[in-house]
Design a protein around this motif. Structure first.
Motif, PDB file in Angstrom:
ATOM      1  N   SER A  69      39.164  24.847  40.301  1.00 13.95           N
ATOM      2  CA  SER A  69      37.832  24.981  41.092  1.00 13.95           C
ATOM      3  C   SER A  69      37.757  26.510  41.844  1.00 13.95           C
ATOM      4  O   SER A  69      36.859  26.594  42.210  1.00 13.95           O
ATOM      5  N   ARG A  70      38.789  26.963  41.939  1.00 13.02           N
ATOM      6  CA  ARG A  70      38.825  28.422  42.258  1.00 13.02           C
ATOM      7  C   ARG A  70      38.870  29.519  41.163  1.00 13.02           C
ATOM      8  O   ARG A  70      38.795  30.644  41.715  1.00 13.02           O
ATOM      9  N   ARG A  71      39.034  29.259  40.192  1.00 15.16           N
ATOM     10  CA  ARG A  71      39.394  30.021  38.778  1.00 15.16           C
ATOM     11  C   ARG A  71      38.386  30.639  38.521  1.00 15.16           C
ATOM     12  O   ARG A  71      37.361  29.836  38.252  1.00 15.16           O
ATOM     13  N   PRO A 121      47.684  32.494  45.089  1.00 11.67           N
ATOM     14  CA  PRO A 121      48.832  31.931  44.417  1.00 11.67           C
ATOM     15  C   PRO A 121      49.929  33.175  44.045  1.00 11.67           C
ATOM     16  O   PRO A 121      49.444  34.092  44.051  1.00 11.67           O
ATOM     17  N   GLU A 122      51.127  32.386  44.133  1.00 10.68           N
ATOM     18  CA  GLU A 122      52.076  33.229  43.876  1.00 10.68           C
ATOM     19  C   GLU A 122      51.677  33.788  42.267  1.00 10.68           C
ATOM     20  O   GLU A 122      51.289  33.240  41.430  1.00 10.68           O
ATOM     21  N   ALA A 123      52.293  35.011  42.236  1.00 12.14           N
ATOM     22  CA  ALA A 123      51.921  35.839  40.849  1.00 12.14           C
ATOM     23  C   ALA A 123      52.493  35.075  39.694  1.00 12.14           C
ATOM     24  O   ALA A 123      53.733  34.465  39.679  1.00 12.14           O
ATOM     25  N   GLY A 124      51.635  34.851  38.776  1.00 10.74           N
ATOM     26  CA  GLY A 124      52.030  34.013  37.612  1.00 10.74           C
ATOM     27  C   GLY A 124      51.735  32.525  37.806  1.00 10.74           C
ATOM     28  O   GLY A 124      51.887  31.735  36.731  1.00 10.74           O
ATOM     29  N   ALA A 125      51.612  32.260  39.006  1.00  8.69           N
ATOM     30  CA  ALA A 125      51.408  30.744  39.227  1.00  8.69           C
ATOM     31  C   ALA A 125      49.919  30.439  38.837  1.00  8.69           C
ATOM     32  O   ALA A 125      49.124  31.179  38.833  1.00  8.69           O
ATOM     33  N   SER A 126      49.609  29.078  38.678  1.00  8.99           N
ATOM     34  CA  SER A 126      48.422  28.756  38.180  1.00  8.99           C
ATOM     35  C   SER A 126      47.334  28.642  39.490  1.00  8.99           C
ATOM     36  O   SER A 126      47.958  27.896  40.681  1.00  8.99           O
ATOM     37  N   MET A 127      46.094  29.135  39.324  1.00  7.03           N
ATOM     38  CA  MET A 127      45.207  28.837  40.518  1.00  7.03           C
ATOM     39  C   MET A 127      44.556  27.579  40.108  1.00  7.03           C
ATOM     40  O   MET A 127      44.293  27.189  39.090  1.00  7.03           O
ATOM     41  N   ILE A 138      47.741  40.369  32.934  1.00  8.07           N
ATOM     42  CA  ILE A 138      47.357  38.812  32.791  1.00  8.07           C
ATOM     43  C   ILE A 138      48.525  37.924  33.111  1.00  8.07           C
ATOM     44  O   ILE A 138      48.543  36.735  33.742  1.00  8.07           O
ATOM     45  N   ASP A 139      49.710  38.457  32.784  1.00  5.41           N
ATOM     46  CA  ASP A 139      50.988  37.506  32.620  1.00  5.41           C
ATOM     47  C   ASP A 139      51.283  37.475  34.181  1.00  5.41           C
ATOM     48  O   ASP A 139      51.800  36.407  34.725  1.00  5.41           O
ATOM     49  N   GLU A 140      50.795  38.495  35.032  1.00  2.00           N
ATOM     50  CA  GLU A 140      51.163  38.311  36.595  1.00  2.00           C
ATOM     51  C   GLU A 140      49.969  37.744  37.241  1.00  2.00           C
ATOM     52  O   GLU A 140      50.009  37.315  38.259  1.00  2.00           O
ATOM     53  N   GLY A 141      48.969  37.152  36.595  1.00  2.00           N
ATOM     54  CA  GLY A 141      47.892  36.010  37.042  1.00  2.00           C
ATOM     55  C   GLY A 141      46.705  36.898  37.606  1.00  2.00           C
ATOM     56  O   GLY A 141      45.882  36.214  38.355  1.00  2.00           O
ATOM     57  N   LEU A 142      46.777  38.242  37.288  1.00  2.53           N
ATOM     58  CA  LEU A 142      45.417  39.192  37.760  1.00  2.53           C
ATOM     59  C   LEU A 142      44.229  38.672  37.261  1.00  2.53           C
ATOM     60  O   LEU A 142      43.361  39.264  37.508  1.00  2.53           O
ATOM     61  N   ASP A 143      44.098  37.940  36.226  1.00  2.00           N
ATOM     62  CA  ASP A 143      42.903  37.563  35.562  1.00  2.00           C
ATOM     63  C   ASP A 143      42.374  36.254  35.904  1.00  2.00           C
ATOM     64  O   ASP A 143      41.373  35.966  35.345  1.00  2.00           O
ATOM     65  N   GLN A 144      43.059  35.684  37.143  1.00  2.00           N
ATOM     66  CA  GLN A 144      42.623  34.411  37.543  1.00  2.00           C
ATOM     67  C   GLN A 144      41.797  34.348  38.700  1.00  2.00           C
ATOM     68  O   GLN A 144      42.181  33.570  39.638  1.00  2.00           O
ATOM     69  N   GLY A 145      41.018  35.350  38.981  1.00  2.00           N
ATOM     70  CA  GLY A 145      39.937  35.298  40.191  1.00  2.00           C
ATOM     71  C   GLY A 145      40.684  35.915  41.278  1.00  2.00           C
ATOM     72  O   GLY A 145      40.556  35.393  42.377  1.00  2.00           O
ATOM     73  N   THR A 146      41.672  36.907  41.306  1.00  2.00           N
ATOM     74  CA  THR A 146      42.093  37.446  42.168  1.00  2.00           C
ATOM     75  C   THR A 146      41.191  38.282  43.138  1.00  2.00           C
ATOM     76  O   THR A 146      40.191  38.867  42.617  1.00  2.00           O
ATOM     77  N   ASN A 147      41.203  38.228  44.548  1.00  2.00           N
ATOM     78  CA  ASN A 147      40.433  38.796  45.569  1.00  2.00           C
ATOM     79  C   ASN A 147      40.759  40.225  45.519  1.00  2.00           C
ATOM     80  O   ASN A 147      39.708  41.328  45.304  1.00  2.00           O
ATOM     81  N   ALA A 148      41.948  40.763  45.511  1.00  2.00           N
ATOM     82  CA  ALA A 148      42.269  42.280  45.714  1.00  2.00           C
ATOM     83  C   ALA A 148      43.626  42.231  45.584  1.00  2.00           C
ATOM     84  O   ALA A 148      44.355  41.609  45.531  1.00  2.00           O
ATOM     85  N   ILE A 149      44.049  43.735  45.169  1.00  4.66           N
ATOM     86  CA  ILE A 149      45.368  43.882  44.921  1.00  4.66           C
ATOM     87  C   ILE A 149      45.667  45.425  45.323  1.00  4.66           C
ATOM     88  O   ILE A 149      44.892  46.442  45.152  1.00  4.66           O
TER      89      ILE A 149
END
Length: 195
Positions: free
Chosen positions: A60-62, A51-57, A137-148
């Motif tokens: 089902s995948r979060r 997902p785009e950074a900050g967007a909700s995942m 967290i604001d960038e959405g990296l706590d929402q099940g990110t695979n890698a960065i």
């Protein structure tokens, strides 16, 4: 095609993707093309669009940023990713990347955030660890990110809780081939490994 690496055994690691706007991935495909001389069939490993950074995942995948995994499960996550990298990138190359400190395999969602916080703070202590964590967290990296690939630390972080053995090579290829491509230190490391 953005990235293709021919491995010593003749297999090729290939990454293809289509971008549909700033930071939005429409399609991400990574695969290992087997050396046809060995008579093996090709296999494909795909990662899902991030997902785009900050967007909700989608729920089902979060995955929660604090998991209930046991130490054994976390260690299995690490070993699965490492084994996948060994298969895709070969043992020697994987070990060079991991030993350089430029590629970090995290065992869980919370370790994924914790390592980025610690590494960013070590590079620039002008922000508190709490401020860094909140920014991630604001960038959405706590929402099940695979890698960065983190430009601030110059490292690729792979979240072993979300990346399985079969997709680890393609995930790393994406992070290096697309996001770390402008990092001169990372490019020097790759040249040294290929050298």
């Amino acid at each position: 095609m953005f990235f293709r690496k021919t491995l010593a055994n003749g297999n090729a690691l290939v990454l293809e993707e289509v971008l549909v706007g700033r930071g939005i991935l429409e399609v991400v495909t990574g695969r290992i093309e087997k050396n046809t001389a060995t008579g093996s069939h090709g296999s494909t490993s795909e990662t899902h669009p991030a997902p785009e950074a900050g967007a909700s995942m989608p729920p089902s995948r979060r995955k929660p940023s604090v998991s209930a995994l046991t130490k054994k499960q976390k260690d299995r996550n690490f070993n699965d990713v490492r084994r996948g990298l060994f298969k895709s990138w070969e043992v020697a190359v994987t070990n060079q990347l991991l030993n350089s400190g430029k590629v970090v395999i995290c065992r869980s969602n919370e370790e994924f955030l914790d390592r980025m916080v610690e590494d960013e703070y070590a590079k620039d202590p002008s922000k508190s660890k709490e401020e860094i964590r909140q920014q991630l967290i604001d960038e959405g990296l706590d929402q099940g990110t695979n890698a960065i690939y983190d430009e601030k630390t110059g490292k690729v972080y792979i979240n072993g809780e979300n990346v399985d053995e079969g997709e680890a090579g393609a995930v790393l290829a994406h992070e290096i081939g697309v996001h770390a491509a402008k990092d001169s230190e990372f490019n020097e490391l790759i040249k040294e490994i290929e050298g």
